[in-house]
Write a protein that holds these residues in place. Structure first.
Motif, PDB file in Angstrom:
ATOM      1  N   ALA A 119      -2.776 -23.751   2.096  1.00  0.00           N
ATOM      2  CA  ALA A 119      -1.741 -23.080   1.838  1.00  0.00           C
ATOM      3  C   ALA A 119      -1.507 -23.498   0.047  1.00  0.00           C
ATOM      4  O   ALA A 119      -1.018 -22.453  -0.712  1.00  0.00           O
ATOM      5  N   ALA A 120      -2.004 -24.569  -0.582  1.00  0.00           N
ATOM      6  CA  ALA A 120      -1.836 -24.860  -1.685  1.00  0.00           C
ATOM      7  C   ALA A 120      -2.907 -23.921  -2.623  1.00  0.00           C
ATOM      8  O   ALA A 120      -2.720 -23.384  -3.774  1.00  0.00           O
ATOM      9  N   ILE A 121      -4.062 -23.785  -2.039  1.00  0.00           N
ATOM     10  CA  ILE A 121      -5.206 -22.972  -2.665  1.00  0.00           C
ATOM     11  C   ILE A 121      -4.710 -21.273  -2.602  1.00  0.00           C
ATOM     12  O   ILE A 121      -4.766 -20.622  -3.689  1.00  0.00           O
ATOM     13  N   GLN A 122      -4.007 -20.838  -1.409  1.00  0.00           N
ATOM     14  CA  GLN A 122      -3.437 -19.506  -1.440  1.00  0.00           C
ATOM     15  C   GLN A 122      -2.222 -19.320  -2.781  1.00  0.00           C
ATOM     16  O   GLN A 122      -2.290 -18.536  -3.381  1.00  0.00           O
ATOM     17  N   VAL A 123      -1.724 -20.387  -2.950  1.00  0.00           N
ATOM     18  CA  VAL A 123      -0.763 -20.087  -3.917  1.00  0.00           C
ATOM     19  C   VAL A 123      -1.156 -20.198  -5.448  1.00  0.00           C
ATOM     20  O   VAL A 123      -0.692 -19.366  -6.112  1.00  0.00           O
ATOM     21  N   ILE A 124      -1.960 -21.282  -5.387  1.00  0.00           N
ATOM     22  CA  ILE A 124      -2.368 -21.400  -6.767  1.00  0.00           C
ATOM     23  C   ILE A 124      -3.638 -20.622  -7.354  1.00  0.00           C
ATOM     24  O   ILE A 124      -3.406 -19.840  -8.397  1.00  0.00           O
ATOM     25  N   VAL A 125      -4.238 -20.231  -6.286  1.00  0.00           N
ATOM     26  CA  VAL A 125      -5.490 -19.317  -6.818  1.00  0.00           C
ATOM     27  C   VAL A 125      -5.172 -17.780  -6.724  1.00  0.00           C
ATOM     28  O   VAL A 125      -5.205 -17.014  -7.459  1.00  0.00           O
ATOM     29  N   TYR A 126      -4.451 -17.529  -5.384  1.00  0.00           N
ATOM     30  CA  TYR A 126      -4.303 -16.097  -5.406  1.00  0.00           C
ATOM     31  C   TYR A 126      -2.983 -15.518  -6.117  1.00  0.00           C
ATOM     32  O   TYR A 126      -2.947 -14.710  -6.866  1.00  0.00           O
ATOM     33  N   ALA A 127      -1.930 -16.278  -5.470  1.00  0.00           N
ATOM     34  CA  ALA A 127      -0.661 -15.856  -6.092  1.00  0.00           C
ATOM     35  C   ALA A 127      -0.636 -16.382  -7.625  1.00  0.00           C
ATOM     36  O   ALA A 127       0.228 -15.549  -8.364  1.00  0.00           O
ATOM     37  N   GLY A 128      -0.955 -17.457  -7.786  1.00  0.00           N
ATOM     38  CA  GLY A 128      -1.145 -17.733  -9.139  1.00  0.00           C
ATOM     39  C   GLY A 128      -1.880 -16.979 -10.146  1.00  0.00           C
ATOM     40  O   GLY A 128      -1.492 -16.697 -11.570  1.00  0.00           O
ATOM     41  N   ALA A 129      -3.359 -16.866  -9.986  1.00  0.00           N
ATOM     42  CA  ALA A 129      -4.163 -16.301 -10.821  1.00  0.00           C
ATOM     43  C   ALA A 129      -4.592 -15.029 -10.721  1.00  0.00           C
ATOM     44  O   ALA A 129      -4.792 -14.204 -11.778  1.00  0.00           O
ATOM     45  N   VAL A 130      -4.901 -14.555  -9.411  1.00  0.00           N
ATOM     46  CA  VAL A 130      -5.545 -13.338  -9.205  1.00  0.00           C
ATOM     47  C   VAL A 130      -4.420 -12.262  -9.461  1.00  0.00           C
ATOM     48  O   VAL A 130      -4.286 -11.370 -10.052  1.00  0.00           O
ATOM     49  N   VAL A 131      -2.999 -12.373  -8.948  1.00  0.00           N
ATOM     50  CA  VAL A 131      -2.206 -11.419  -9.007  1.00  0.00           C
ATOM     51  C   VAL A 131      -1.508 -11.543 -10.559  1.00  0.00           C
ATOM     52  O   VAL A 131      -1.235 -10.451 -11.062  1.00  0.00           O
ATOM     53  N   VAL A 160       0.767  -1.191  -0.126  1.00  0.00           N
ATOM     54  CA  VAL A 160      -0.059  -0.079   0.029  1.00  0.00           C
ATOM     55  C   VAL A 160       0.796   1.118   0.155  1.00  0.00           C
ATOM     56  O   VAL A 160       0.261   2.485  -0.205  1.00  0.00           O
ATOM     57  N   THR A 161       2.370   1.187   0.257  1.00  0.00           N
ATOM     58  CA  THR A 161       3.004   2.267   0.365  1.00  0.00           C
ATOM     59  C   THR A 161       3.883   2.712  -0.970  1.00  0.00           C
ATOM     60  O   THR A 161       4.327   3.880  -1.304  1.00  0.00           O
ATOM     61  N   ARG A 162       3.791   1.622  -1.813  1.00  0.00           N
ATOM     62  CA  ARG A 162       4.707   1.754  -3.067  1.00  0.00           C
ATOM     63  C   ARG A 162       3.820   2.780  -4.118  1.00  0.00           C
ATOM     64  O   ARG A 162       2.603   2.475  -4.276  1.00  0.00           O
ATOM     65  N   LYS A 163       4.473   3.464  -4.905  1.00  0.00           N
ATOM     66  CA  LYS A 163       3.928   4.316  -5.978  1.00  0.00           C
ATOM     67  C   LYS A 163       3.680   3.733  -7.132  1.00  0.00           C
ATOM     68  O   LYS A 163       2.901   4.158  -8.107  1.00  0.00           O
ATOM     69  N   HIS A 164       4.744   2.967  -7.431  1.00  0.00           N
ATOM     70  CA  HIS A 164       4.763   2.228  -8.798  1.00  0.00           C
ATOM     71  C   HIS A 164       3.800   0.848  -8.641  1.00  0.00           C
ATOM     72  O   HIS A 164       3.927  -0.055  -7.736  1.00  0.00           O
ATOM     73  N   PRO A 165       2.879   0.825  -9.571  1.00  0.00           N
ATOM     74  CA  PRO A 165       1.759  -0.576  -9.306  1.00  0.00           C
ATOM     75  C   PRO A 165       2.493  -1.683  -9.535  1.00  0.00           C
ATOM     76  O   PRO A 165       1.979  -2.757  -8.997  1.00  0.00           O
ATOM     77  N   MET A 166       3.595  -1.993 -10.253  1.00  0.00           N
ATOM     78  CA  MET A 166       4.242  -3.283 -10.347  1.00  0.00           C
ATOM     79  C   MET A 166       4.850  -3.568  -9.339  1.00  0.00           C
ATOM     80  O   MET A 166       4.990  -4.748  -8.913  1.00  0.00           O
ATOM     81  N   ALA A 167       5.731  -2.613  -8.669  1.00  0.00           N
ATOM     82  CA  ALA A 167       6.206  -2.997  -7.304  1.00  0.00           C
ATOM     83  C   ALA A 167       5.196  -3.503  -6.380  1.00  0.00           C
ATOM     84  O   ALA A 167       5.477  -4.494  -5.488  1.00  0.00           O
ATOM     85  N   SER A 168       4.022  -2.756  -6.240  1.00  0.00           N
ATOM     86  CA  SER A 168       3.015  -3.307  -5.491  1.00  0.00           C
ATOM     87  C   SER A 168       2.644  -4.585  -5.607  1.00  0.00           C
ATOM     88  O   SER A 168       2.307  -5.303  -4.831  1.00  0.00           O
ATOM     89  N   ALA A 169       2.461  -5.110  -7.019  1.00  0.00           N
ATOM     90  CA  ALA A 169       2.058  -6.348  -7.189  1.00  0.00           C
ATOM     91  C   ALA A 169       3.124  -7.463  -6.879  1.00  0.00           C
ATOM     92  O   ALA A 169       2.650  -8.444  -6.425  1.00  0.00           O
ATOM     93  N   LEU A 170       4.163  -7.228  -6.944  1.00  0.00           N
ATOM     94  CA  LEU A 170       5.533  -7.829  -6.402  1.00  0.00           C
ATOM     95  C   LEU A 170       5.320  -8.234  -4.994  1.00  0.00           C
ATOM     96  O   LEU A 170       5.602  -9.243  -4.315  1.00  0.00           O
ATOM     97  N   TYR A 171       5.196  -7.081  -4.484  1.00  0.00           N
ATOM     98  CA  TYR A 171       4.996  -7.305  -2.875  1.00  0.00           C
ATOM     99  C   TYR A 171       3.917  -8.081  -2.433  1.00  0.00           C
ATOM    100  O   TYR A 171       3.836  -8.678  -1.488  1.00  0.00           O
ATOM    101  N   LEU A 172       2.853  -7.958  -3.189  1.00  0.00           N
ATOM    102  CA  LEU A 172       1.444  -8.763  -2.932  1.00  0.00           C
ATOM    103  C   LEU A 172       1.752  -9.961  -3.211  1.00  0.00           C
ATOM    104  O   LEU A 172       1.299 -10.898  -2.381  1.00  0.00           O
ATOM    105  N   ILE A 173       2.472 -10.510  -4.008  1.00  0.00           N
ATOM    106  CA  ILE A 173       2.987 -11.942  -4.200  1.00  0.00           C
ATOM    107  C   ILE A 173       3.725 -12.526  -2.989  1.00  0.00           C
ATOM    108  O   ILE A 173       3.675 -13.630  -2.512  1.00  0.00           O
ATOM    109  N   LEU A 174       4.728 -11.559  -2.547  1.00  0.00           N
ATOM    110  CA  LEU A 174       5.617 -11.983  -1.503  1.00  0.00           C
ATOM    111  C   LEU A 174       4.576 -12.108  -0.242  1.00  0.00           C
ATOM    112  O   LEU A 174       4.739 -13.199   0.552  1.00  0.00           O
TER     113      LEU A 174
END
Length: 108
Positions: free
Chosen positions: A53-65, A21-35
């Motif tokens: 954990a598997a659903i978290q990685v597959i659905v959220y980190a994999g598809a949504v991001v 939420v503090t990064r100005k560049h949207p791509m950096a925000s997306a990478l921190y969201l993956i982290l």
């Protein structure tokens, strides 16, 4: 060992969420969201919730991001043309109102 790992991954998740939420560049925000999402998945593994954990990685980190990154790249907003609003009073009021409605606000 498990409490130390829980504190470590919890700190990574909280710091990553703050960076989202503090990064100005949207791509950096997306990478921190993956982290952040991977740190939350690690917390699920430590709590013996391997399916979550598997659903978290597959659905959220994999598809949504991936969709977020696709939209960011599709819009392609130049960095110097982003409209920046400098309403610090509104931000401070939002933090005060948000902490007042939080049930554990007396602890903070």
């Amino acid at each position: 060992m498990e409490p130390a790992l829980f504190i470590l991954f919890g700190a990574i998740a909280v710091c990553g969420a703050i960076m989202v939420v503090t990064r100005k560049h949207p791509m950096a925000s997306a990478l921190y969201l993956i982290l952040t999402l991977f740190a939350v998945a690690a917390l699920f593994v430590l709590r013996q919730a391997h399916f979550l954990a598997a659903i978290q990685v597959i659905v959220y980190a994999g598809a949504v991001v991936v969709l977020f990154v696709f939209v960011i790249m599709l819009i392609n907003v130049p960095e110097n043309r982003l409209p920046v609003e400098r309403a610090t009073a509104v931000r401070v009021l939002g933090v005060v109102a948000g902490s007042a409605t939080y049930p554990g606000a007396a602890v903070l």
